[in-house]
Design a protein around this motif. Structure first.
Motif, PDB file in Angstrom:
ATOM      1  N   LYS A 168       0.844  -1.198   0.000  1.00  0.00           N
ATOM      2  CA  LYS A 168       0.000   0.000   0.000  1.00  0.00           C
ATOM      3  C   LYS A 168       0.881   1.250   0.000  1.00  0.00           C
ATOM      4  O   LYS A 168       1.972   1.267   0.562  1.00  0.00           O
ATOM      5  CB  LYS A 168      -0.895   0.015   1.241  1.00  0.00           C
ATOM      6  CG  LYS A 168      -1.803  -1.212   1.401  1.00  0.00           C
ATOM      7  CD  LYS A 168      -2.948  -1.188   0.418  1.00  0.00           C
ATOM      8  CE  LYS A 168      -3.882  -2.363   0.628  1.00  0.00           C
ATOM      9  NZ  LYS A 168      -4.560  -2.337   1.923  1.00  0.00           N
ATOM     10  N   ASP A 173      -1.064   6.762   0.994  1.00  0.00           N
ATOM     11  CA  ASP A 173      -2.467   7.168   0.921  1.00  0.00           C
ATOM     12  C   ASP A 173      -3.429   5.991   1.062  1.00  0.00           C
ATOM     13  O   ASP A 173      -4.644   6.170   0.973  1.00  0.00           O
ATOM     14  CB  ASP A 173      -2.743   7.875  -0.415  1.00  0.00           C
ATOM     15  CG  ASP A 173      -1.934   9.161  -0.556  1.00  0.00           C
ATOM     16  OD1 ASP A 173      -1.759   9.854   0.465  1.00  0.00           O
ATOM     17  OD2 ASP A 173      -1.480   9.458  -1.675  1.00  0.00           O
ATOM     18  N   ASN A 226      -3.602   3.394  -1.020  1.00  0.00           N
ATOM     19  CA  ASN A 226      -3.903   2.753  -2.298  1.00  0.00           C
ATOM     20  C   ASN A 226      -2.985   1.557  -2.525  1.00  0.00           C
ATOM     21  O   ASN A 226      -1.837   1.563  -2.079  1.00  0.00           O
ATOM     22  CB  ASN A 226      -3.719   3.746  -3.452  1.00  0.00           C
ATOM     23  CG  ASN A 226      -4.539   5.007  -3.265  1.00  0.00           C
ATOM     24  OD1 ASN A 226      -5.690   4.950  -2.847  1.00  0.00           O
ATOM     25  ND2 ASN A 226      -3.943   6.161  -3.557  1.00  0.00           N
ATOM     26  N   LYS A 253     -10.736  -2.310  -6.859  1.00  0.00           N
ATOM     27  CA  LYS A 253      -9.892  -1.697  -5.832  1.00  0.00           C
ATOM     28  C   LYS A 253      -9.243  -0.423  -6.377  1.00  0.00           C
ATOM     29  O   LYS A 253      -9.013  -0.283  -7.580  1.00  0.00           O
ATOM     30  CB  LYS A 253      -8.800  -2.679  -5.396  1.00  0.00           C
ATOM     31  CG  LYS A 253      -9.312  -4.021  -4.910  1.00  0.00           C
ATOM     32  CD  LYS A 253     -10.031  -3.887  -3.578  1.00  0.00           C
ATOM     33  CE  LYS A 253     -10.557  -5.242  -3.116  1.00  0.00           C
ATOM     34  NZ  LYS A 253      -9.482  -6.222  -2.935  1.00  0.00           N
ATOM     35  N   THR A 254      -8.925   0.481  -5.464  1.00  0.00           N
ATOM     36  CA  THR A 254      -8.213   1.701  -5.840  1.00  0.00           C
ATOM     37  C   THR A 254      -6.719   1.421  -5.806  1.00  0.00           C
ATOM     38  O   THR A 254      -6.178   1.000  -4.780  1.00  0.00           O
ATOM     39  CB  THR A 254      -8.552   2.859  -4.893  1.00  0.00           C
ATOM     40  OG1 THR A 254      -9.956   3.112  -4.964  1.00  0.00           O
ATOM     41  CG2 THR A 254      -7.804   4.117  -5.298  1.00  0.00           C
ATOM     42  N   VAL A 255      -6.057   1.629  -6.915  1.00  0.00           N
ATOM     43  CA  VAL A 255      -4.628   1.362  -7.028  1.00  0.00           C
ATOM     44  C   VAL A 255      -3.922   2.619  -7.524  1.00  0.00           C
ATOM     45  O   VAL A 255      -4.552   3.566  -7.987  1.00  0.00           O
ATOM     46  CB  VAL A 255      -4.350   0.195  -8.005  1.00  0.00           C
ATOM     47  CG1 VAL A 255      -5.105  -1.063  -7.592  1.00  0.00           C
ATOM     48  CG2 VAL A 255      -4.700   0.584  -9.435  1.00  0.00           C
ATOM     49  N   GLU A 256      -2.607   2.580  -7.411  1.00  0.00           N
ATOM     50  CA  GLU A 256      -1.813   3.634  -8.030  1.00  0.00           C
ATOM     51  C   GLU A 256      -0.609   3.000  -8.708  1.00  0.00           C
ATOM     52  O   GLU A 256      -0.045   2.022  -8.222  1.00  0.00           O
ATOM     53  CB  GLU A 256      -1.384   4.704  -7.034  1.00  0.00           C
ATOM     54  CG  GLU A 256      -0.434   4.274  -5.942  1.00  0.00           C
ATOM     55  CD  GLU A 256      -0.059   5.441  -5.041  1.00  0.00           C
ATOM     56  OE1 GLU A 256       1.150   5.716  -4.914  1.00  0.00           O
ATOM     57  OE2 GLU A 256      -0.970   6.075  -4.465  1.00  0.00           O
ATOM     58  N   VAL A 280      -3.920   7.278 -10.243  1.00  0.00           N
ATOM     59  CA  VAL A 280      -4.681   6.690  -9.143  1.00  0.00           C
ATOM     60  C   VAL A 280      -6.089   6.437  -9.661  1.00  0.00           C
ATOM     61  O   VAL A 280      -6.717   7.337 -10.251  1.00  0.00           O
ATOM     62  CB  VAL A 280      -4.724   7.625  -7.919  1.00  0.00           C
ATOM     63  CG1 VAL A 280      -5.573   7.003  -6.804  1.00  0.00           C
ATOM     64  CG2 VAL A 280      -3.313   7.912  -7.410  1.00  0.00           C
ATOM     65  N   LYS A 302      -9.593   3.197  -9.977  1.00  0.00           N
ATOM     66  CA  LYS A 302     -10.164   1.876  -9.707  1.00  0.00           C
ATOM     67  C   LYS A 302      -9.932   0.961 -10.904  1.00  0.00           C
ATOM     68  O   LYS A 302     -10.059   1.365 -12.059  1.00  0.00           O
ATOM     69  CB  LYS A 302     -11.652   1.983  -9.397  1.00  0.00           C
ATOM     70  CG  LYS A 302     -11.924   2.575  -8.019  1.00  0.00           C
ATOM     71  CD  LYS A 302     -13.373   2.394  -7.612  1.00  0.00           C
ATOM     72  CE  LYS A 302     -13.578   2.892  -6.168  1.00  0.00           C
ATOM     73  NZ  LYS A 302     -14.965   2.710  -5.716  1.00  0.00           N
TER      74      LYS A 302
END
Length: 293
Positions: A172, A175, A177, A201-204, A260, A262
């Motif tokens: 992670k 933040d 993500n 999922k929220t990723v970066e 960033v 989903k």
């Protein structure tokens, strides 16, 4: 052969090649042309050539077979020919070291073709995958113990223990993500278990911004591209995930950006592809290693 060519030129040639190899290794340029498993070989080759150069310089050989009258090598009979032989060994390596870039041009990338669905990629041995977890549908298996050794209580929460374990395993950002690489999303498009780890999922992730001309009917998509290398720069190929952004990125083509958003895995053209629904796109500095392995 004159003393100059007999004693100094072989050592100078080896010394120059050694200097190039060692410079590539210690400046980090080797990372743009070789995977980590082979980079140590560059260091060893540079050291061996340096030792050989010192040997030639301090212990010159007697090249009686190459006296001007007896030399069987056509170029070795003339001084100019010997200089040309020396330059043939030295100039290509020196020119490549001085003038070759550490990156691929946009034209080269477009000619190679950008892979956006993971088809044909060899699965990495270190690809991210969640650790083994208990099958909650199998009543014969006991639940996993907690850190204090106690059995966890039964719960009716919607999230499964396997999914919770996957969420804890995936790295992670500060933040909160999930941090991924483009290659992870392409592998997930081909693997249903990995898709479950990322879907929704929220990723970066970071990559180079490239236009998308083949999947962009609405005009709000671009490609987030990285170069993926199996062995060396000769087999490197561009891979990318598609990004949908409501606003056109301010960064220009080939600029490094962080996205960033989903993760979704729609089926388009009969293929499952990863698409990031971006909530933020911002310019960033290039990473220390621009290649993915």
């Amino acid at each position: 052969m004159s003393p100059l060519f007999n004693r100094w030129l072989p050592g100078i040639t080896l010394l120059a090649w050694s200097g190039v190899l060692l410079a590539y290794y210690f400046t980090g340029r080797v990372a743009s042309i070789l995977i980590p498993a082979f980079q140590t070989n560059v260091l060893l080759a540079g050291i061996v050539m340096l030792v050989m150069a010192c040997f030639f310089l301090f212990f010159p050989a007697v090249a009686s077979c190459c006296d001007d009258a007896m030399c069987g090598h056509p170029l070795g009979r003339r001084k100019l020919g010997r200089i040309v032989t020396f330059l043939v060994l030295l100039l290509p390596m020196g020119a490549a070291a001085m003038f070759s870039p550490n990156y691929y041009s946009q034209d080269t990338i477009m000619r190679k073709g950008i892979n956006t669905d993971g088809t044909g990629l060899v699965r990495r041995g270190d690809a991210k995958a969640p650790p083994p977890t208990t099958n909650v549908n199998d009543p014969t298996e006991p639940p996993l113990p907690t850190a204090d050794g106690l059995q966890p209580a039964q719960t009716t929460a919607a999230a499964s223990p396997a999914q919770d374990a996957a969420d804890q395993y995936l790295p992670k950002s500060k933040d909160g993500n999930i941090e991924v690489q483009v290659i992870d999303l392409l592998y997930a498009a081909q693997d249903s278990s990995m898709r479950a780890d990322f879907d929704g999922k929220t990723v970066e992730t970071i990559g180079q911004l490239m236009p998308d001309d083949s999947h962009n009917g609405s005009g709000n998509r671009f490609k987030l591209m990285r170069m993926f290398m199996w062995c060396c720069a000769a087999d490197a190929r561009p891979i990318a995930t598609l990004v949908e952004s409501p606003d056109k990125p301010v960064a220009g083509e080939m600029a490094w950006v962080k996205v960033v958003g989903k993760v979704t895995f729609p089926v388009e053209g009969g293929r499952t592809i990863p698409v990031l629904q971006a909530s933020k796109v911002e310019a960033v500095d290039p990473p220390s290693e621009t290649m993915l392995y």
